[in-house]
Design an enzyme around this catalytic site. Structure first.
Site, PDB file in Angstrom:
ATOM      1  CG  HIS A  49      -3.163  -4.980   6.222  1.00 53.16           C
ATOM      2  ND1 HIS A  49      -1.944  -4.779   6.825  1.00 53.16           N
ATOM      3  CD2 HIS A  49      -3.753  -3.754   6.138  1.00 53.16           C
ATOM      4  CE1 HIS A  49      -1.801  -3.495   7.118  1.00 53.16           C
ATOM      5  NE2 HIS A  49      -2.885  -2.852   6.702  1.00 53.16           N
ATOM      6  CE  LYS A  52      -2.329  -6.969  10.559  1.00 55.76           C
ATOM      7  NZ  LYS A  52      -1.214  -6.504   9.731  1.00 55.76           N
ATOM      8  CG  HIS A 195       0.033   1.324   8.672  1.00 56.04           C
ATOM      9  ND1 HIS A 195       0.742   0.913   7.569  1.00 56.04           N
ATOM     10  CD2 HIS A 195      -1.087   0.551   8.723  1.00 56.04           C
ATOM     11  CE1 HIS A 195       0.075  -0.063   6.971  1.00 56.04           C
ATOM     12  NE2 HIS A 195      -1.038  -0.300   7.645  1.00 56.04           N
ATOM     13  CD  GLU A 198      -4.755   2.471  12.029  1.00 62.49           C
ATOM     14  OE1 GLU A 198      -5.738   1.746  11.832  1.00 62.49           O
ATOM     15  OE2 GLU A 198      -3.577   2.111  11.835  1.00 62.49           O
ATOM     16  CG  ASP A 295      -6.714  -0.648   6.321  1.00 67.91           C
ATOM     17  OD1 ASP A 295      -5.646  -1.292   6.285  1.00 67.91           O
ATOM     18  OD2 ASP A 295      -7.023   0.070   7.286  1.00 67.91           O
ATOM     19  CG  ASN A 296      -7.128  -4.187   8.320  1.00 69.00           C
ATOM     20  OD1 ASN A 296      -6.922  -2.989   8.471  1.00 69.00           O
ATOM     21  ND2 ASN A 296      -6.238  -5.107   8.606  1.00 69.00           N
TER      22      ASN A 296
END
Length: 389
Positions: A49, A52, A195, A198, A295-296
């Protein structure tokens, strides 16, 4: 011609001399020499991401759940100017490149009718980084929003190589809403990335509806599901059935061991019991391509990380009880192929690889501080390329 003598190659027995001619691998020859270090293929990060990233220091609190993280992230979005997005995303790409990543898929939040500021920014960065980090974009939209502006999204990304994505979790009327998403994918010839589920509620069963549509439409090799944490708490029989069908349908699974471990079963002052790791052993045994991804990174969803897939892989080896040699492909060849690239080390292939000053893959996992050198185009990249300031 340059030759690296006596190196270990991940997935191959013995030691090898690796001859480089220009920007290509000229030959791989069995060698009597030893002590040349370990060569790995470059990494492919199939779920990040960049819009973000590097915002963790700007949010006021540590989230205790996925939905708290979403709310914290929404509070920071007024800061997402084109300049801010470009600065943070470019920093992430520099880090990924320096750590050995060659291909990447970044999700782009699209939560309102207008084109998000991040989309043209990341498109521009994708062009700038072409040949270094092959950046593919995937839109990320709440499932319920597709009725309002799903067609706009699909039209905007059709023909660009981007992927259509949705966030699915305990929505009402999931099967009907998913049919609309699949309709758009078929109409505009788009791949899909979800997604899904989750969380740790066994009633979260969006995956079931995604699988139904994938089977009904014969979309083999076009549907990737990410997270699937709820599978960790659903009955074993149901999970076995779902994964078997998903393998036959040609769906792929991307699991995110760092972000899921951070957000799942988080309660202040209480040790987590459940980690939300999808059943990756069972998924791969059922025939699903299984990938691990960053991911993040440094945002409310996961405030650590460095776009280092070897670190993610090391975490997964521990948390998932993975046999290291059997699972290296989950951060190299498998995601690279899913993204449309090839990172395998072979004669004639680009001389793009990662050299670690260790004797074996197990040794590399045991020694996180061992020297790592990324080679691209037949030469080591500058040590400062990561811009770690």
């Amino acid at each position: 011609m340059t030759t690296l003598n006596g190196v270990a190659l991940a997935g191959r027995a013995g030691h090898w001399d690796v001859a480089l001619e220009g920007a290509r691998i000229a030959a791989l020859t069995p060698s009597e020499a030893k002590g040349g270090g370990l060569l790995l293929p470059c990494f492919a990060d199939a779920h990040v991401h960049l819009d973000k990233t590097f915002t963790a220091a700007r949010v006021p609190a540590r989230p205790q759940s996925l939905h708290e993280a979403i709310a914290l992230m929404a509070g920071d979005k007024p800061n997402w100017t084109a300049e801010d997005l470009r600065s943070r995303a470019a920093r992430g790409l520099r880090r990924a490149f320096a750590n050995g990543t060659k291909a990447m898929r970044s999700h782009v939040d699209w939560t309102e009718a207008g084109v998000p500021e991040a989309l043209p920014v990341l498109r521009g960065l994708a062009e700038e980084w072409r040949g270094s980090v092959e950046l593919q974009l995937a839109t990320l939209t709440p499932l319920d929003a597709f009725a309002e502006f799903g067609e706009t999204i699909a039209q905007e990304i059709a023909g660009t190589g981007a992927v259509l994505g949705a966030f699915v979790y305990r929505n009402d009327a999931i099967p009907e809403k998913l049919r609309a998403v699949f309709d758009l994918a078929e109409k505009h010839d788009l791949m899909l990335d979800f997604h899904v589920d989750e969380g740790l509620d066994p009633e979260a069963q969006g995956l079931d509806a995604i699988l139904d549509e994938t089977e009904a439409r014969g979309m083999t090799g076009r549907v990737l599901v990410g997270h699937c944490c709820a599978l960790s708490v659903r009955p074993e029989g149901a999970v076995t059935d779902l994964l078997g069908r998903a393998g036959e349908a040609g769906m792929a699974l991307c699991t995110l061991p760092t972000t899921n471990a951070f957000l799942q079963d988080a309660t202040p002052g209480r040790t987590p019991r459940l980690r939300g790791l999808a059943p990756i052993h069972e998924a791969r045994a059922a025939g699903m391509p299984v990938m691990l991804a960053s991911d993040n990174v440094c945002d409310p969803f996961y405030p650590q990380g460095d776009y280092d897939l070897f670190d993610v892989y090391r975490t997964a080896v521990l948390s998932g009880h993975l046999s290291p040699a059997d699972w290296l492909a989950s951060v190299t060849e498998t995601p690279a192929q899913w993204l449309g690239h090839d990172v395998a080390l072979a004669p004639g292939a680009p001389a793009d690889f990662i050299h670690i000053a260790v004797s074996s893959l197990d040794d590399a996992l045991n020694r996180p501080r061992a020297a790592r050198t990324v080679w691209r185009g037949g030469a080591p990249i500058p040590e400062t390329s990561g811009d770690f300031a």
